[in-house]
Design a protein around this motif. Structure first.
Motif, mmCIF file in Angstrom:
data_model
loop_
_atom_site.group_PDB
_atom_site.id
_atom_site.type_symbol
_atom_site.label_atom_id
_atom_site.label_comp_id
_atom_site.label_asym_id
_atom_site.label_seq_id
_atom_site.Cartn_x
_atom_site.Cartn_y
_atom_site.Cartn_z
ATOM 1 N N ILE A 21 -49.042 12.503 9.862
ATOM 2 C CA ILE A 21 -48.509 13.010 11.129
ATOM 3 C C ILE A 21 -47.098 13.559 10.909
ATOM 4 C CG2 ILE A 21 -47.767 12.339 13.440
ATOM 5 C CD1 ILE A 21 -50.042 10.276 13.420
ATOM 6 N N SER A 22 -46.285 12.865 10.090
ATOM 7 C CA SER A 22 -44.924 13.317 9.822
ATOM 8 C C SER A 22 -44.925 14.669 9.121
ATOM 9 C CB SER A 22 -44.195 12.279 8.960
ATOM 10 O OG SER A 22 -44.115 11.050 9.614
ATOM 11 N N ARG A 23 -45.846 14.840 8.168
ATOM 12 C CA ARG A 23 -45.926 16.118 7.458
ATOM 13 C C ARG A 23 -46.327 17.255 8.369
ATOM 14 N NH1 ARG A 23 -49.093 15.567 1.901
ATOM 15 N NH2 ARG A 23 -48.381 17.732 1.823
ATOM 16 N N ILE A 24 -47.253 16.991 9.283
ATOM 17 C CA ILE A 24 -47.676 18.030 10.229
ATOM 18 C C ILE A 24 -46.506 18.418 11.126
ATOM 19 C CG2 ILE A 24 -49.144 18.498 12.225
ATOM 20 C CD1 ILE A 24 -51.296 16.810 10.917
ATOM 21 N N ILE A 25 -45.768 17.408 11.635
ATOM 22 C CA ILE A 25 -44.624 17.674 12.513
ATOM 23 C C ILE A 25 -43.559 18.477 11.770
ATOM 24 C CG2 ILE A 25 -42.736 16.592 13.788
ATOM 25 C CD1 ILE A 25 -44.656 14.299 14.429
ATOM 26 N N THR A 26 -43.294 18.104 10.490
ATOM 27 C CA THR A 26 -42.298 18.822 9.685
ATOM 28 C C THR A 26 -42.678 20.275 9.503
ATOM 29 O OG1 THR A 26 -41.798 16.783 8.484
ATOM 30 C CG2 THR A 26 -41.102 18.842 7.472
ATOM 31 N N THR A 27 -43.980 20.529 9.227
ATOM 32 C CA THR A 27 -44.456 21.903 9.034
ATOM 33 C C THR A 27 -44.271 22.730 10.292
ATOM 34 O OG1 THR A 27 -46.102 21.067 7.493
ATOM 35 C CG2 THR A 27 -46.431 23.283 8.335
ATOM 36 N N VAL A 28 -44.610 22.139 11.434
ATOM 37 C CA VAL A 28 -44.461 22.850 12.713
ATOM 38 C C VAL A 28 -42.995 23.163 12.984
ATOM 39 C CG1 VAL A 28 -44.744 22.680 15.192
ATOM 40 C CG2 VAL A 28 -46.574 21.873 13.693
ATOM 41 N N ILE A 29 -42.092 22.208 12.695
ATOM 42 C CA ILE A 29 -40.654 22.413 12.929
ATOM 43 C C ILE A 29 -40.124 23.550 12.067
ATOM 44 C CG2 ILE A 29 -38.371 21.356 12.602
ATOM 45 C CD1 ILE A 29 -39.645 18.702 13.450
ATOM 46 N N ILE A 30 -40.586 23.623 10.794
ATOM 47 C CA ILE A 30 -40.153 24.715 9.907
ATOM 48 C C ILE A 30 -40.538 26.065 10.496
ATOM 49 C CG2 ILE A 30 -40.564 25.780 7.655
ATOM 50 C CD1 ILE A 30 -40.832 22.943 6.503
ATOM 51 N N GLY A 31 -41.786 26.153 11.012
ATOM 52 C CA GLY A 31 -42.237 27.409 11.622
ATOM 53 C C GLY A 31 -41.395 27.798 12.816
ATOM 54 N N VAL A 32 -41.059 26.799 13.664
ATOM 55 C CA VAL A 32 -40.254 27.081 14.858
ATOM 56 C C VAL A 32 -38.862 27.535 14.476
ATOM 57 C CG1 VAL A 32 -39.215 26.052 16.904
ATOM 58 C CG2 VAL A 32 -41.576 25.496 16.305
ATOM 59 N N LEU A 33 -38.243 26.853 13.492
ATOM 60 C CA LEU A 33 -36.894 27.231 13.047
ATOM 61 C C LEU A 33 -36.870 28.642 12.462
ATOM 62 C CD1 LEU A 33 -35.651 23.909 11.400
ATOM 63 C CD2 LEU A 33 -34.881 24.934 13.546
ATOM 64 N N THR A 34 -37.919 29.000 11.693
ATOM 65 C CA THR A 34 -38.006 30.351 11.136
ATOM 66 C C THR A 34 -38.011 31.396 12.242
ATOM 67 O OG1 THR A 34 -39.256 29.491 9.255
ATOM 68 C CG2 THR A 34 -39.349 31.857 9.634
ATOM 69 N N GLY A 35 -38.815 31.128 13.292
ATOM 70 C CA GLY A 35 -38.858 32.058 14.429
ATOM 71 C C GLY A 35 -37.512 32.171 15.123
ATOM 72 N N CYS A 36 -36.817 31.035 15.278
ATOM 73 C CA CYS A 36 -35.506 31.049 15.947
ATOM 74 C C CYS A 36 -34.487 31.866 15.157
ATOM 75 C CB CYS A 36 -35.005 29.617 16.120
ATOM 76 S SG CYS A 36 -35.966 28.661 17.306
ATOM 77 N N ILE A 37 -34.507 31.732 13.808
ATOM 78 C CA ILE A 37 -33.575 32.492 12.965
ATOM 79 C C ILE A 37 -33.808 33.982 13.111
ATOM 80 C CG2 ILE A 37 -32.973 32.978 10.557
ATOM 81 C CD1 ILE A 37 -33.544 29.998 9.994
ATOM 82 N N ILE A 38 -35.101 34.377 13.135
ATOM 83 C CA ILE A 38 -35.430 35.806 13.271
ATOM 84 C C ILE A 38 -34.917 36.347 14.598
ATOM 85 C CG2 ILE A 38 -37.347 37.428 13.485
ATOM 86 C CD1 ILE A 38 -38.915 35.577 11.593
ATOM 87 N N VAL A 39 -35.169 35.594 15.670
ATOM 88 C CA VAL A 39 -34.733 36.048 16.997
ATOM 89 C C VAL A 39 -33.209 36.115 17.081
ATOM 90 C CG1 VAL A 39 -34.702 35.437 19.441
ATOM 91 C CG2 VAL A 39 -36.804 35.181 18.125
ATOM 92 N N PHE A 40 -32.537 35.167 16.396
ATOM 93 C CA PHE A 40 -31.062 35.137 16.439
ATOM 94 C C PHE A 40 -30.460 36.354 15.759
ATOM 95 C CE2 PHE A 40 -26.991 33.205 16.814
ATOM 96 C CZ PHE A 40 -26.271 33.576 15.680
ATOM 97 N N PHE A 41 -31.023 36.742 14.571
ATOM 98 C CA PHE A 41 -30.459 37.858 13.831
ATOM 99 C C PHE A 41 -30.962 39.220 14.313
ATOM 100 C CE2 PHE A 41 -29.598 34.484 10.734
ATOM 101 C CZ PHE A 41 -28.283 34.777 10.415
#
Length: 438
Positions: A21-41
């Motif tokens: 469960i922790s690995r799944i949550i970590t993977t999802v968080i990485i995807g969300v952070l990647t999207g946030c960085i793209i939108v920010f720049f």
């Protein structure tokens, strides 16, 4: 309780399920952070840099042709960077999706053994000292599996309406046993049992059940099962139950598997212990054969060591047993079904071998708890015709069921049992020999 939770806490954190469960949550968080960085720049048009846009308005003293060339070159670079970035993101996204899919699949597999894992964690979390002599009792009852309705939604809907306390009587039948089946369900109705189901193996039995208001279930087409179910004899049909029963257990239901050559005189659910994975009637005919005994093997050639003690028990009857939805129970069904698909063997012999054979070199025994039913309540026809009917005291007992398993003339003996126990005809059993004439 507080002490148990404190001890269990670290174990639960390190359990395979929590790590997944922790690995799944970590993977999802990485995807969300990647999207946030793209939108920010790239807030305006996603890929076009704000700095490039602002540079276009700086007062640079260059010829118009050079300015146009520079803008074109800059646009090409942006497009190239955009394409590379899109490709990179696409590959990364595909990789993340694959990881999520793999982790989800592993989590689902882990869920199947969740109850067993929780039981192990509880046992590890609370280590008890052995009590005084004679007071120590080991765990005997395995936990139920988590129900999975996705296995068979149609059957799940039927069982939800019919089963009582997640328990049900199940019988398999084709048109070869139509008359016997009628005696079977007539007596079930008379006793007042409502939680029973006929698995109809052909259309004729399905229509017969429908006409007689008998709950039935017609399986989805399956060439491997249908070929045997529609044309097979009783012994062949008997082997199918181990494959068919698996779905009932996966759905979370305890099943009282019943052959059709059985007369019901009481409700069997009132006489079960439910403390084992499998609770079965015996083919034994007295206390020794039904419940086990010390048998002496004599080999004179060995001289001083000619006598060897052996432990024996007569087999469980695979035509009438109660099976709980546990991991060992499902493993038992899988083992028997697998062997019957490869070997020309009697299903009852295989059923008992898998239940009783211990682990030994080259073989892992089944870790299933088992209980032998009371042979006078769950009575086979050898006990009835050889012993009970000839004993003044035993003949006054009222069994829960009588299984006409020892005799080939099933229908007349079943009708005689009804006459004797239901209608009170004391002479109904007299015309029949102890055994058969075959």
């Amino acid at each position: 309780m507080i002490e148990r939770r404190e001890r269990e806490g670290p174990l639960m954190k390190n359990s395979p399920q929590s790590l997944l469960i922790s690995r799944i949550i970590t993977t999802v968080i990485i995807g969300v952070l990647t999207g946030c960085i793209i939108v920010f720049f790239f807030p305006k048009d996603f890929f076009v840099s704000q700095s490039i846009t602002s540079n276009r308005h700086l007062p640079v003293a260059v010829p118009k042709t050079q300015e146009s060339s520079a803008e074109s070159e800059s646009s090409d670079k942006v497009n190239m960077l955009k394409s590379e970035f899109v490709a990179l993101l696409s590959d990364k996204n595909a990789e993340l999706k694959k990881q999520v899919s793999e982790l989800t699949e592993r989590l689902q597999l882990a869920e199947q053994g969740k109850d067993q894992a929780e039981k192990m964690l509880l046992a590890l979390g609370k280590q008890e000292k052995a009590g005084p002599f004679g007071t120590v009792k080991a765990l005997r009852t395995n936990p139920n599996v988590a129900p999975d309705e996705s296995v068979n939604p149609r059957l799940a809907n039927i069982l939800d309406k019919i089963a009582v306390k997640q328990e049900i009587i199940v019988a398999l039948a084709n048109s070869n046993v139509k008359e016997i089946l009628e005696v079977w369900f007539t007596n079930i109705k008379r006793v007042g049992i409502s939680n029973y189901l006929v698995v109809a193996l052909d259309d004729e039995i399905a229509k017969f059940c429908e006409l007689n208001q008998v709950p039935f279930y017609k399986r989805d087409p399956d060439n491997g099962i249908d070929a045997v179910g529609k044309r097979g004899k009783r012994t062949a049909v008997s082997g199918l139950k181990f494959r068919i029963l698996r779905e009932f257990l996966q759905l979370g239901y305890s099943v009282l598997l019943s052959d059709t050559d059985i007369i019901y005189l009481q409700n069997p659910f009132d006489h079960l212990y439910r403390d084992s994975d499998v609770e079965s009637m015996s083919d034994g005919h007295n206390n020794m054969t039904a419940y086990g005994y010390n048998d002496i093997y004599d080999e004179p050639v060995m001289g001083w060591s000619r006598i060897v003690h052996t432990t024996r028990i007569w087999v469980y009857n695979s035509g009438f047993f109660y099976i709980r939805p546990t991991i060992p129970s499902i493993e038992l069904l899988d083992r028997v079904a697998a062997r019957l698909s490869k070997e020309k063997a009697w299903d009852q012999a295989v059923f008992n071998e898998e239940l009783f054979y211990p682990s030994h070199p080259g073989y892992d025994g089944l870790h299933a708890a088992k209980r032998t039913m009371d042979m006078y309540l769950f009575m086979n026809s050898k006990v009835l015709f050889k012993t009970v009917r000839n004993d003044a005291k035993l003949s006054k007992l009222k069994p829960v069921i009588i299984h006409v398993n020892y005799h080939p003339d099933k229908l007349p003996r079943m009708k005689a049992v009804v006459e004797y126990y239901v209608n009170g005809n004391q002479d109904a059993l007299k015309p029949f020999p102890d055994g058969s004439k075959w």
